[in-house]
Scaffold this active site. Structure first.
Site, PDB file in Angstrom:
ATOM      1  N   LYS A 239       0.844  -1.192   0.000  1.00  0.00           N
ATOM      2  CA  LYS A 239       0.000   0.000   0.000  1.00  0.00           C
ATOM      3  C   LYS A 239       0.882   1.245   0.000  1.00  0.00           C
ATOM      4  CE  LYS A 239      -4.328   0.918   2.402  1.00  0.00           C
ATOM      5  NZ  LYS A 239      -4.867   1.001   3.770  1.00  0.00           N
TER       6      LYS A 239
HETATM    7  C1  E4P Z   1      -8.220   1.409   3.885  1.00  0.00           C
HETATM    8  O1  E4P Z   1      -7.455   0.946   3.074  1.00  0.00           O
HETATM    9  C2  E4P Z   1      -8.102   2.766   4.441  1.00  0.00           C
HETATM   10  O2  E4P Z   1      -6.856   2.960   5.029  1.00  0.00           O
HETATM   11  C3  E4P Z   1      -9.215   2.977   5.417  1.00  0.00           C
HETATM   12  O3  E4P Z   1     -10.425   2.562   4.833  1.00  0.00           O
HETATM   13  C4  E4P Z   1      -9.314   4.398   5.945  1.00  0.00           C
HETATM   14  O4  E4P Z   1     -10.475   4.505   6.725  1.00  0.00           O
HETATM   15  P1  E4P Z   1     -10.761   5.735   7.726  1.00  0.00           P
HETATM   16  O5  E4P Z   1     -10.970   6.947   6.912  1.00  0.00           O
HETATM   17  O6  E4P Z   1     -11.976   5.316   8.467  1.00  0.00           O
HETATM   18  O7  E4P Z   1      -9.542   5.850   8.608  1.00  0.00           O
END
Ligand code: E4P
Length: 218
Positions: free
Chosen positions: A83
């Site tokens: 990622k």
């Molecule tokens: C997933 O890959 C993201 O990091 C995540 O959905 C972020 O979510 P949030 O905005 O609730 O922290």
């Protein structure tokens, strides 16, 4: 549509997997901070629980550092997806990792242009953050809709899937599915909320009571 669990919590992942609807897992530094321990060990354990993609986020600011971290993550298990945040360095890292055959998930996407750039650089997944846009009084779903429309216009983006991220509630999942997102990643709480309807609970209670009446004395 694929469902990923958005957590680094092993027990939550085990629970979701038991329900038979989990196709992968996304983690990020904030989710990891909630559970602590060794990130590498947690990733190893998650990769043992699901054959689906497991996103592991790099923290370097420069492309060389991101690639180094990504190559190390990729050694953990074949289903690791690296990622990478959407920056120019991130795009370079995505393109270099793709050249090595390593899958990437481009994160922190807030516009269709950012998503398009990440897909062109070779990302396997692009993650528009729906909830964080809603949080600042914008409409996060528009980014999903625009990206789905852009993807439908071209054949050269087939290597990449739109992953609706930062999902806050069940309607986000429905709307992402309607808009054409390939994947939605969500907390276990949202996955569970998606099973709920008061008429389902009421219906079960009525069936139980009628069954008891019909079978009493038999
Ligand atoms: C997933 O890959 C993201 O990091 C995540 O959905 C972020 O979510 P949030 O905005 O609730 O922290």
């Amino acid at each position: 549509m694929k469902f990923f669990l958005d957590t680094a919590d092993i027990e939550e992942i085990k629970t979701g997997i038991k329900w038979g609807v989990v196709d992968g897992v996304t983690t990020n530094p904030s989710l990891y901070a909630k559970v602590g321990g060794s990130y590498e060990e947690i990733l190893k354990e998650i990769c043992g629980l699901t054959k689906g993609p497991v996103s592991a986020e790099v923290m370097s600011d420069d492309a060389d550092g991101m690639v180094k971290e990504g190559l190390a993550f990729a050694k953990i298990a074949p289903n690791i997806v690296v990622k990478v945040a959407l920056t120019t360095a991130g795009l370079e890292a995505i393109s270099r990792l793709a050249a090595e055959g390593i899958k990437t998930n481009c994160t922190l996407i807030f516009t269709a242009n950012q998503g398009l750039m990440a897909a062109k650089a070779g990302a396997s997944l692009i993650s528009p953050f729906v909830g964080r846009l809603d949080d600042i009084n914008e409409d996060g779903m528009i980014v999903i809709q625009e990206l789905a429309e852009i993807f439908a216009n071209y054949e050269g983006l087939d290597h990449c899937e739109i992953l609706a991220a930062s999902i806050r509630h069940p309607r986000h999942v429905t709307e992402s599915a309607l808009a054409g997102a390939h994947v939605a990643t969500m907390p276990l709480k949202v996955l569970e909320q998606m099973t709920k309807h008061p008429l389902t609970d009421k219906g079960i209670a009525i069936f139980k009571s009628d069954w008891a009446k019909a079978t009493s004395g038999k």
